[in-house]
Write a protein that holds these residues in place. Structure first.
Motif, PDB file in Angstrom:
ATOM      1  N   LEU A  10       0.836  -1.212   0.000  1.00 46.92           N
ATOM      2  CA  LEU A  10       0.000   0.000   0.000  1.00 46.92           C
ATOM      3  C   LEU A  10       0.868   1.259   0.000  1.00 46.92           C
ATOM      4  CD1 LEU A  10      -2.991  -0.790   2.401  1.00 46.92           C
ATOM      5  CD2 LEU A  10      -2.809  -1.106  -0.051  1.00 46.92           C
ATOM      6  N   TYR A  11       1.980   1.195   0.730  1.00 43.18           N
ATOM      7  CA  TYR A  11       2.877   2.358   0.775  1.00 43.18           C
ATOM      8  C   TYR A  11       3.445   2.645  -0.625  1.00 43.18           C
ATOM      9  CZ  TYR A  11       6.992   5.193   1.700  1.00 43.18           C
ATOM     10  OH  TYR A  11       7.940   6.193   1.661  1.00 43.18           O
ATOM     11  N   ASN A  12       3.809   1.596  -1.344  1.00 43.59           N
ATOM     12  CA  ASN A  12       4.339   1.802  -2.693  1.00 43.59           C
ATOM     13  C   ASN A  12       3.278   2.395  -3.615  1.00 43.59           C
ATOM     14  OD1 ASN A  12       6.899   1.023  -2.101  1.00 43.59           O
ATOM     15  ND2 ASN A  12       6.580  -1.117  -2.667  1.00 43.59           N
ATOM     16  N   ARG A  13       2.024   1.974  -3.446  1.00 43.49           N
ATOM     17  CA  ARG A  13       0.942   2.582  -4.249  1.00 43.49           C
ATOM     18  C   ARG A  13       0.786   4.051  -3.896  1.00 43.49           C
ATOM     19  NH1 ARG A  13      -4.544  -0.638  -4.183  1.00 43.49           N
ATOM     20  NH2 ARG A  13      -5.174   0.768  -5.833  1.00 43.49           N
ATOM     21  N   PHE A  14       0.874   4.333  -2.601  1.00 47.28           N
ATOM     22  CA  PHE A  14       0.765   5.718  -2.126  1.00 47.28           C
ATOM     23  C   PHE A  14       1.892   6.568  -2.718  1.00 47.28           C
ATOM     24  CE2 PHE A  14       2.258   8.683   1.255  1.00 47.28           C
ATOM     25  CZ  PHE A  14       1.193   9.564   1.245  1.00 47.28           C
ATOM     26  N   ARG A  15       3.091   6.024  -2.739  1.00 54.83           N
ATOM     27  CA  ARG A  15       4.244   6.747  -3.313  1.00 54.83           C
ATOM     28  C   ARG A  15       4.018   7.057  -4.785  1.00 54.83           C
ATOM     29  NH1 ARG A  15      10.023   6.499  -1.237  1.00 54.83           N
ATOM     30  NH2 ARG A  15      10.340   7.473  -3.230  1.00 54.83           N
ATOM     31  N   ARG A  16       3.492   6.074  -5.497  1.00 58.22           N
ATOM     32  CA  ARG A  16       3.341   6.222  -6.953  1.00 58.22           C
ATOM     33  C   ARG A  16       2.123   7.049  -7.334  1.00 58.22           C
ATOM     34  NH1 ARG A  16       5.650   1.016  -7.377  1.00 58.22           N
ATOM     35  NH2 ARG A  16       3.656  -0.015  -7.109  1.00 58.22           N
ATOM     36  N   HIS A  17       0.995   6.798  -6.657  1.00 65.37           N
ATOM     37  CA  HIS A  17      -0.268   7.388  -7.133  1.00 65.37           C
ATOM     38  C   HIS A  17      -0.946   8.287  -6.105  1.00 65.37           C
ATOM     39  CE1 HIS A  17       0.161   4.448 -10.317  1.00 65.37           C
ATOM     40  NE2 HIS A  17       0.152   3.483  -9.432  1.00 65.37           N
ATOM     41  N   GLY A  18      -0.332   8.492  -4.952  1.00 62.94           N
ATOM     42  CA  GLY A  18      -0.987   9.288  -3.919  1.00 62.94           C
ATOM     43  C   GLY A  18      -2.063   8.473  -3.214  1.00 62.94           C
ATOM     44  N   LEU A  19      -2.872   9.167  -2.434  1.00 62.11           N
ATOM     45  CA  LEU A  19      -3.832   8.478  -1.571  1.00 62.11           C
ATOM     46  C   LEU A  19      -5.126   8.077  -2.306  1.00 62.11           C
ATOM     47  CD1 LEU A  19      -3.733   7.743   1.409  1.00 62.11           C
ATOM     48  CD2 LEU A  19      -4.827   9.936   1.929  1.00 62.11           C
ATOM     49  N   LEU A  20      -5.374   8.765  -3.423  1.00 59.11           N
ATOM     50  CA  LEU A  20      -6.668   8.606  -4.106  1.00 59.11           C
ATOM     51  C   LEU A  20      -7.108   7.145  -4.304  1.00 59.11           C
ATOM     52  CD1 LEU A  20      -8.421  10.979  -4.726  1.00 59.11           C
ATOM     53  CD2 LEU A  20      -7.600  10.944  -7.088  1.00 59.11           C
ATOM     54  N   PRO A  21      -6.242   6.269  -4.848  1.00 64.91           N
ATOM     55  CA  PRO A  21      -6.726   4.890  -5.065  1.00 64.91           C
ATOM     56  C   PRO A  21      -6.995   4.123  -3.768  1.00 64.91           C
ATOM     57  CG  PRO A  21      -4.445   5.142  -5.827  1.00 64.91           C
ATOM     58  CD  PRO A  21      -4.886   6.487  -5.363  1.00 64.91           C
ATOM     59  N   LEU A  22      -6.485   4.629  -2.647  1.00 64.46           N
ATOM     60  CA  LEU A  22      -6.676   3.904  -1.383  1.00 64.46           C
ATOM     61  C   LEU A  22      -7.897   4.406  -0.609  1.00 64.46           C
ATOM     62  CD1 LEU A  22      -2.943   3.825  -0.212  1.00 64.46           C
ATOM     63  CD2 LEU A  22      -4.158   2.169  -1.597  1.00 64.46           C
ATOM     64  N   LEU A  23      -8.417   5.562  -1.038  1.00 65.83           N
ATOM     65  CA  LEU A  23      -9.491   6.165  -0.249  1.00 65.83           C
ATOM     66  C   LEU A  23     -10.764   5.323  -0.158  1.00 65.83           C
ATOM     67  CD1 LEU A  23      -9.265   9.998  -0.889  1.00 65.83           C
ATOM     68  CD2 LEU A  23      -8.544   8.667   1.087  1.00 65.83           C
ATOM     69  N   PRO A  24     -11.196   4.671  -1.251  1.00 66.75           N
ATOM     70  CA  PRO A  24     -12.428   3.880  -1.100  1.00 66.75           C
ATOM     71  C   PRO A  24     -12.305   2.837   0.012  1.00 66.75           C
ATOM     72  CG  PRO A  24     -11.851   4.113  -3.421  1.00 66.75           C
ATOM     73  CD  PRO A  24     -10.703   4.700  -2.638  1.00 66.75           C
ATOM     74  N   GLY A  25     -11.174   2.165   0.097  1.00 63.30           N
ATOM     75  CA  GLY A  25     -10.969   1.146   1.139  1.00 63.30           C
ATOM     76  C   GLY A  25     -11.005   1.758   2.522  1.00 63.30           C
ATOM     77  N   TYR A  26     -10.436   2.950   2.661  1.00 58.84           N
ATOM     78  CA  TYR A  26     -10.435   3.610   3.969  1.00 58.84           C
ATOM     79  C   TYR A  26     -11.860   4.063   4.322  1.00 58.84           C
ATOM     80  CZ  TYR A  26      -8.947   6.270   7.970  1.00 58.84           C
ATOM     81  OH  TYR A  26      -8.792   6.703   9.254  1.00 58.84           O
ATOM     82  N   ARG A  27     -12.497   4.695   3.316  1.00 58.36           N
ATOM     83  CA  ARG A  27     -13.843   5.246   3.563  1.00 58.36           C
ATOM     84  C   ARG A  27     -14.835   4.179   3.987  1.00 58.36           C
ATOM     85  NH1 ARG A  27     -14.279   7.650  -1.535  1.00 58.36           N
ATOM     86  NH2 ARG A  27     -12.994   9.519  -1.413  1.00 58.36           N
ATOM     87  N   GLU A  28     -14.761   3.016   3.336  1.00 58.18           N
ATOM     88  CA  GLU A  28     -15.779   2.005   3.656  1.00 58.18           C
ATOM     89  C   GLU A  28     -15.621   1.457   5.070  1.00 58.18           C
ATOM     90  OE1 GLU A  28     -14.118  -2.147   1.677  1.00 58.18           O
ATOM     91  OE2 GLU A  28     -14.971  -0.602   0.392  1.00 58.18           O
ATOM     92  N   ARG A  29     -14.476   1.694   5.683  1.00 62.15           N
ATOM     93  CA  ARG A  29     -14.283   1.215   7.065  1.00 62.15           C
ATOM     94  C   ARG A  29     -14.356   2.360   8.083  1.00 62.15           C
ATOM     95  NH1 ARG A  29     -10.934  -1.549   3.600  1.00 62.15           N
ATOM     96  NH2 ARG A  29     -11.011  -3.816   3.783  1.00 62.15           N
ATOM     97  N   SER A  30     -14.542   3.583   7.571  1.00 63.42           N
ATOM     98  CA  SER A  30     -14.508   4.741   8.473  1.00 63.42           C
ATOM     99  C   SER A  30     -15.756   4.809   9.346  1.00 63.42           C
ATOM    100  CB  SER A  30     -14.411   6.022   7.634  1.00 63.42           C
ATOM    101  OG  SER A  30     -14.715   7.134   8.445  1.00 63.42           O
ATOM    102  N   ILE A  31     -15.552   5.057  10.647  1.00 63.07           N
ATOM    103  CA  ILE A  31     -16.730   5.181  11.521  1.00 63.07           C
ATOM    104  C   ILE A  31     -17.158   6.643  11.657  1.00 63.07           C
ATOM    105  CG2 ILE A  31     -16.323   3.099  12.913  1.00 63.07           C
ATOM    106  CD1 ILE A  31     -15.287   5.098  15.103  1.00 63.07           C
ATOM    107  N   LEU A  32     -16.421   7.566  11.011  1.00 59.62           N
ATOM    108  CA  LEU A  32     -16.759   8.973  11.182  1.00 59.62           C
ATOM    109  C   LEU A  32     -17.613   9.542  10.036  1.00 59.62           C
ATOM    110  CD1 LEU A  32     -13.391  10.550  12.458  1.00 59.62           C
ATOM    111  CD2 LEU A  32     -15.287   9.630  13.797  1.00 59.62           C
ATOM    112  N   ILE A  33     -17.393   9.004   8.830  1.00 57.93           N
ATOM    113  CA  ILE A  33     -18.058   9.610   7.666  1.00 57.93           C
ATOM    114  C   ILE A  33     -19.585   9.541   7.819  1.00 57.93           C
ATOM    115  CG2 ILE A  33     -18.293   9.556   5.128  1.00 57.93           C
ATOM    116  CD1 ILE A  33     -15.485  10.275   6.140  1.00 57.93           C
ATOM    117  N   GLY A  34     -20.200  10.702   7.629  1.00 57.16           N
ATOM    118  CA  GLY A  34     -21.662  10.787   7.726  1.00 57.16           C
ATOM    119  C   GLY A  34     -22.135  11.049   9.153  1.00 57.16           C
ATOM    120  N   LYS A  35     -21.175  11.119  10.100  1.00 56.36           N
ATOM    121  CA  LYS A  35     -21.574  11.298  11.518  1.00 56.36           C
ATOM    122  C   LYS A  35     -21.223  12.701  11.999  1.00 56.36           C
ATOM    123  CE  LYS A  35     -22.501   6.849  12.187  1.00 56.36           C
ATOM    124  NZ  LYS A  35     -21.366   5.939  12.106  1.00 56.36           N
TER     125      LYS A  35
END
Ligand code: BTN
Length: 323
Positions: free
Chosen positions: A255-280
């Motif tokens: 994941l770190y290598n993806r972050f280095r190459r493409h930034g956070l954007l491709p990882l955000l869906p995975g983070y968002r779907e587990r986030s307990i804050l979004i929408g609250k």
């Protein structure tokens, strides 16, 4: 680690290996006496050996200890932990990682300890790091991003932990921005990023991860008993700490290598779907700043987007609580 002990182990661990003591000594070009001493050293570390009716040796048990031979055995990473410093007891793996990073240690250097006496938590708190119960580890990273995008590293690490726990142990992890990992609402993993940077460039980031693995309720100090959990409590059985750690390092590197190459954007869906804050409704405190509103998104820089009084604010750091 003694290189001979290491060689003995790698030969015995080879798939389909079948060596008698004599054959093993011959392969290693050492005397049987030296081989016996190497096996004794390994036994003292917790390895156990057995032999079949043909006197072929096999590994009967490996120690559940954070030692290089165990971490590296079967580790699939390319750079992470290829420079590895293991300690039985240390003040803080983050503190040692900072020293090593200052001295020029390369990206991917890992410091791991069986026990921390001065484990550092966020906001100057102490991190309880009992011997043998968890994974107390720091990775040196040198990401090519400006300092205000370093929150991204917390998110990368939290996601790596969540994906590892889900795929290795089938437990569901929730993420609380920026860097708490929870199971059933209790904290199982905390992340502390320490940084050396100038205004537009990061020299290094030390990414410290504390993962509670084997604790039972009674093992936590009373102040943490209601808010902390462990992988073992979540699965209801023992967890192979080393196997989990190897899988985590592999996922973190990828994941770190993806972050280095493409930034956070491709990882955000995975983070968002587990986030307990979004929408609250949330309150986020950062120093003297306090923002109350609705968490609506994770920004591509890793910040939390909060809608407050009709405005959208991106918060790059802080302590969030649900209201
Ligand atoms: C938090 O407060 O949630 C962050 C805790 C981070 C703990 C880890 S354990 C390994 C590394 N070394 C430290 O001293 N702290 C981090």
């Amino acid at each position: 680690m003694d290189p001979l002990a290491d060689e003995v182990l790698s030969l015995i661990r080879r798939p389909k290996s079948s060596f008698t003591l004599g054959e093993l000594a011959d392969s290693l070009k050492i005397s049987k006496y030296r081989l016996h001493r190497a096996l004794d050293d390994l036994r003292a570390l917790g390895y156990q050996f057995g032999s079949d009716t043909n006197h072929h040796l096999h590994l009967a048990a490996s120690p559940d200890r954070m030692i290089d031979m165990e971490i590296l055995s079967g580790l699939k990473t390319r750079t992470f932990a290829r420079h590895l410093h293991c300690y039985r007891k240390i003040g803080s793996t983050n503190a040692t990682a900072v020293e090593l990073a200052e001295a020029g240690a390369p990206e991917g250097t890992v410091i791991v300890a069986e026990e921390q006496t001065k484990g550092r938590g966020r906001l100057g708190r102490h991190w309880h790091s009992a011997p043998g119960m968890g994974i107390w580890s720091s990775v040196i990273m040198r990401p090519p991003v400006p300092p205000d995008e370093v929150t991204g590293l917390s998110l990368v690490t939290a996601l790596a932990f969540a994906e590892t726990a889900e795929s290795e142990l089938s437990v569901q992890v929730q993420l609380k921005w920026p860097n708490d990992c929870l199971i059933d609402g209790r904290k199982v993993c905390g992340i502390l990023i320490e940084l050396s940077a100038e205004s537009d460039r990061v020299h290094y980031a030390v990414c410290g991860t504390g993962i509670n693995v084997s604790q039972q309720r009674k093992d936590f100090p009373s102040a943490l008993r209601k808010t902390a959990t462990s992988l073992s409590l979540a699965t209801g059985g023992p967890v192979d700490r080393l196997a989990f750690y190897r899988a985590f390092l592999y996922r973190l590197e990828s994941l770190y290598n993806r972050f280095r190459r493409h930034g956070l954007l491709p990882l955000l869906p995975g983070y968002r779907e587990r986030s307990i804050l979004i929408g609250k409704k949330v309150t986020v405190r950062h120093g003297r700043q306090k923002v109350t509103g609705t968490a609506i998104a994770i920004h591509e820089t890793g910040g939390l987007v909060v809608r407050a009084k009709g405005k959208e604010i991106v918060l790059h750091a802080g302590e969030a609580t649900l209201r």
